[in-house]
Design a protein around this motif. Structure first.
Motif, PDB file in Angstrom:
ATOM      1  N   PHE A   1       0.704  -1.156  -0.128  1.00 58.69           N
ATOM      2  CA  PHE A   1       0.085  -0.325   0.130  1.00 58.69           C
ATOM      3  C   PHE A   1       0.934   1.242   0.045  1.00 58.69           C
ATOM      4  O   PHE A   1       1.109   2.040  -0.579  1.00 58.69           O
ATOM      5  CB  PHE A   1      -1.000   0.190   1.095  1.00 58.69           C
ATOM      6  CG  PHE A   1      -1.678   0.771   1.189  1.00 58.69           C
ATOM      7  CD1 PHE A   1      -2.844   0.898   0.269  1.00 58.69           C
ATOM      8  CD2 PHE A   1      -1.629   2.099   2.485  1.00 58.69           C
ATOM      9  CE1 PHE A   1      -3.687   1.771   0.422  1.00 58.69           C
ATOM     10  CE2 PHE A   1      -2.667   3.261   2.038  1.00 58.69           C
ATOM     11  CZ  PHE A   1      -3.641   3.371   1.454  1.00 58.69           C
ATOM     12  N   SER A   2       1.894   1.330   0.334  1.00 59.05           N
ATOM     13  CA  SER A   2       2.850   2.418   0.506  1.00 59.05           C
ATOM     14  C   SER A   2       3.910   2.562   0.251  1.00 59.05           C
ATOM     15  O   SER A   2       4.803   1.395   0.203  1.00 59.05           O
ATOM     16  CB  SER A   2       3.486   2.319   2.146  1.00 59.05           C
ATOM     17  OG  SER A   2       3.982   3.643   2.716  1.00 59.05           O
ATOM     18  N   PRO A   3       4.531   3.069  -0.774  1.00 61.67           N
ATOM     19  CA  PRO A   3       6.326   3.301  -1.346  1.00 61.67           C
ATOM     20  C   PRO A   3       7.256   3.086  -0.045  1.00 61.67           C
ATOM     21  O   PRO A   3       8.010   2.648  -1.032  1.00 61.67           O
ATOM     22  CB  PRO A   3       5.733   5.100  -2.136  1.00 61.67           C
ATOM     23  CG  PRO A   3       4.604   5.423  -1.588  1.00 61.67           C
ATOM     24  CD  PRO A   3       3.698   5.232  -0.026  1.00 61.67           C
TER      25      PRO A   3
ATOM     26  N   LEU B   1      -1.064  -1.512  -4.713  1.00 59.29           N
ATOM     27  CA  LEU B   1      -2.264  -2.472  -4.416  1.00 59.29           C
ATOM     28  C   LEU B   1      -2.821  -1.015  -4.752  1.00 59.29           C
ATOM     29  O   LEU B   1      -3.279   0.273  -4.511  1.00 59.29           O
ATOM     30  CB  LEU B   1      -2.455  -2.817  -3.276  1.00 59.29           C
ATOM     31  CG  LEU B   1      -4.086  -2.920  -3.228  1.00 59.29           C
ATOM     32  CD1 LEU B   1      -4.062  -4.819  -3.388  1.00 59.29           C
ATOM     33  CD2 LEU B   1      -4.716  -2.892  -1.154  1.00 59.29           C
ATOM     34  N   PRO B   2      -4.162  -1.428  -5.935  1.00 61.47           N
ATOM     35  CA  PRO B   2      -4.368  -0.293  -6.669  1.00 61.47           C
ATOM     36  C   PRO B   2      -5.989   0.458  -5.766  1.00 61.47           C
ATOM     37  O   PRO B   2      -5.792  -0.542  -4.258  1.00 61.47           O
ATOM     38  CB  PRO B   2      -5.474  -1.283  -7.565  1.00 61.47           C
ATOM     39  CG  PRO B   2      -4.762  -1.992  -7.783  1.00 61.47           C
ATOM     40  CD  PRO B   2      -4.565  -1.878  -6.791  1.00 61.47           C
ATOM     41  N   LEU B   3      -6.243   1.496  -5.379  1.00 61.52           N
ATOM     42  CA  LEU B   3      -7.514   1.783  -4.593  1.00 61.52           C
ATOM     43  C   LEU B   3      -8.474   0.614  -4.428  1.00 61.52           C
ATOM     44  O   LEU B   3      -8.314   0.567  -5.430  1.00 61.52           O
ATOM     45  CB  LEU B   3      -7.971   3.352  -5.046  1.00 61.52           C
ATOM     46  CG  LEU B   3      -6.818   4.773  -4.517  1.00 61.52           C
ATOM     47  CD1 LEU B   3      -7.191   5.717  -5.022  1.00 61.52           C
ATOM     48  CD2 LEU B   3      -6.579   4.600  -3.150  1.00 61.52           C
ATOM     49  N   ASP B   4      -8.695   1.317  -2.934  1.00 63.17           N
ATOM     50  CA  ASP B   4     -10.435   0.017  -2.875  1.00 63.17           C
ATOM     51  C   ASP B   4     -11.418   0.345  -3.057  1.00 63.17           C
ATOM     52  O   ASP B   4     -11.970   0.735  -3.166  1.00 63.17           O
ATOM     53  CB  ASP B   4     -10.272  -0.251  -1.000  1.00 63.17           C
ATOM     54  CG  ASP B   4     -11.458  -1.438  -1.154  1.00 63.17           C
ATOM     55  OD1 ASP B   4     -10.888  -2.596  -2.206  1.00 63.17           O
ATOM     56  OD2 ASP B   4     -11.623  -1.550   0.091  1.00 63.17           O
TER      57      ASP B   4
ATOM     58  N   PHE C   1     -12.787  -3.942   2.140  1.00 59.02           N
ATOM     59  CA  PHE C   1     -13.839  -4.146   1.939  1.00 59.02           C
ATOM     60  C   PHE C   1     -13.918  -5.236   0.310  1.00 59.02           C
ATOM     61  O   PHE C   1     -14.134  -5.794   0.217  1.00 59.02           O
ATOM     62  CB  PHE C   1     -14.918  -2.937   1.848  1.00 59.02           C
ATOM     63  CG  PHE C   1     -16.496  -3.879   1.755  1.00 59.02           C
ATOM     64  CD1 PHE C   1     -16.696  -4.864   2.330  1.00 59.02           C
ATOM     65  CD2 PHE C   1     -16.808  -3.357   0.612  1.00 59.02           C
ATOM     66  CE1 PHE C   1     -18.309  -5.035   2.082  1.00 59.02           C
ATOM     67  CE2 PHE C   1     -17.877  -3.388   0.456  1.00 59.02           C
ATOM     68  CZ  PHE C   1     -18.664  -4.286   0.486  1.00 59.02           C
ATOM     69  N   HIS C   2     -13.955  -3.963  -0.315  1.00 61.07           N
ATOM     70  CA  HIS C   2     -14.683  -4.875  -2.381  1.00 61.07           C
ATOM     71  C   HIS C   2     -13.199  -5.218  -2.573  1.00 61.07           C
ATOM     72  O   HIS C   2     -13.462  -6.729  -2.889  1.00 61.07           O
ATOM     73  CB  HIS C   2     -13.897  -3.398  -3.311  1.00 61.07           C
ATOM     74  CG  HIS C   2     -14.706  -2.070  -2.778  1.00 61.07           C
ATOM     75  ND1 HIS C   2     -16.692  -2.361  -3.057  1.00 61.07           N
ATOM     76  CD2 HIS C   2     -14.895  -1.073  -2.304  1.00 61.07           C
ATOM     77  CE1 HIS C   2     -16.764  -1.261  -2.771  1.00 61.07           C
ATOM     78  NE2 HIS C   2     -16.094  -0.266  -2.185  1.00 61.07           N
ATOM     79  N   TYR C   3     -11.950  -5.311  -2.059  1.00 60.77           N
ATOM     80  CA  TYR C   3     -10.906  -7.239  -2.525  1.00 60.77           C
ATOM     81  C   TYR C   3     -11.421  -7.804  -1.561  1.00 60.77           C
ATOM     82  O   TYR C   3     -11.816  -8.655  -2.289  1.00 60.77           O
ATOM     83  CB  TYR C   3      -9.383  -6.751  -1.997  1.00 60.77           C
ATOM     84  CG  TYR C   3      -8.571  -5.336  -2.986  1.00 60.77           C
ATOM     85  CD1 TYR C   3      -8.430  -6.062  -4.659  1.00 60.77           C
ATOM     86  CD2 TYR C   3      -8.598  -4.667  -2.708  1.00 60.77           C
ATOM     87  CE1 TYR C   3      -7.901  -5.088  -5.313  1.00 60.77           C
ATOM     88  CE2 TYR C   3      -8.359  -3.632  -3.596  1.00 60.77           C
ATOM     89  CZ  TYR C   3      -8.227  -4.143  -4.734  1.00 60.77           C
ATOM     90  OH  TYR C   3      -7.504  -3.146  -5.819  1.00 60.77           O
TER      91      TYR C   3
END
Length: 291
Positions: free
Chosen positions: A61-63, A81-84, A110-112
């Motif tokens: 998630f983080s650089p 990871l693309p935005l949720d 949630f969406h993942y």
């Protein structure tokens, strides 16, 4: 900027995903700390599942995790990871096509998770830890506690977490913290830093790791007032912004130097070293008497 730019063309980055030739495991870490918890698991999986032709995809998630570990040799692919969102989750799974998914510690997208459940792909949470004040355990936290029920299996760090989850009808097993495995690996194969060894000499060292500004203010006060006699200090700020490091050095009334400028030749008269790069801290702890 890295966080935004890294996600701009994430679909093109996934063009590197090759057609699946065996089993594929996707492991998601928020940042570098969670990756350190995942690393012993990844390495064990690679060994134990070699006969199944297993591929491992690691996402961040983080650089601060991605930039340091984007070339990690234990993974077949490392991505952001693309935005949720629902669409992103569907596209992401269409590209990577995982057989099993592992999330580390605090990842509740949630969406993942919803898409994984729809596609009947098992998803495991490990090295997780819960506290009573988290939203899952509030009277208004039903939506969030339902997210926890989307996991196929949960491994928590302690009995307190297991009991909290049990109270909201979520089953889990205590498997402790995989970071201990990683620390054990590091202790067996430590990096050596000749400049730090010379800096230490016969002195004792206090190592302050991943500090925030308020921590640094207290530590600097400790240094300036000579609270610990015969001690030298190593400070590894969480924020390695150059201006912040300059500010720390100016605030210290003893000789302080950046790690990147420290050499065996110039380390004798230095009292404080500021770590100005990521990835050294885990091994530098070994030089300290106090952490």
């Amino acid at each position: 900027k890295l966080w935004i730019d890294g996600r701009k063309y994430w679909e093109f980055g996934l063009e590197q995903v090759k057609p699946k030739y065996g089993k594929r495991i996707w492991i998601h870490c928020a940042s570098l700390g969670e990756f350190e918890q995942a690393r012993p698991v990844i390495e064990k999986l690679k060994i134990q599942s070699a006969k199944f032709k297993t591929e491992v995809i690691v996402s961040f998630f983080s650089p601060s995790g991605f930039e340091i570990r984007k070339n990690y040799e234990g993974a077949d692919l490392v991505v952001y990871l693309p935005l949720d969102t629902k669409t992103n989750a569907q596209k992401f799974f269409a590209c990577i096509n995982p057989d099993v998914v592992l999330f580390v510690k605090y990842e509740f997208w949630f969406h993942y998770l919803n898409e994984l459940k729809k596609q009947n792909i098992p998803v495991i949470l490990f090295s997780s830890v819960f506290r009573e004040n988290q939203i899952f355990f509030k009277w208004y936290g039903a939506f969030f506690s339902d997210i926890l029920k989307m996991f196929s299996k949960m491994f928590v760090q302690n009995i307190e977490s297991k009991e909290l989850l049990k109270n909201i009808s979520v089953q889990s097993e205590v498997a402790f913290d995989t970071r201990f495995d990683r620390v054990h690996q590091i202790a067996k194969t430590p990096k050596n830093f000749p400049s730090i060894e010379k800096f230490k000499g016969n002195s004792k060292i206090m190592v302050a790791g991943s500090t925030w500004q308020r921590d640094e203010e207290l530590i600097i006060q400790c240094i300036n007032e000579g609270v610990l006699k015969d001690y030298k200090y190593i400070i590894a700020p969480h924020n390695i912004n150059q201006n912040r490091i300059d500010e720390i050095i100016r605030s210290i009334n003893k000789k302080a130097k950046r790690f990147s400028k420290l050499t065996e030749e110039n380390s004798n008269n230095v009292d404080v070293v500021i770590i100005d790069s990521i990835g050294q801290l885990a091994s530098i702890y070994a030089y300290g008497e106090i952490a």
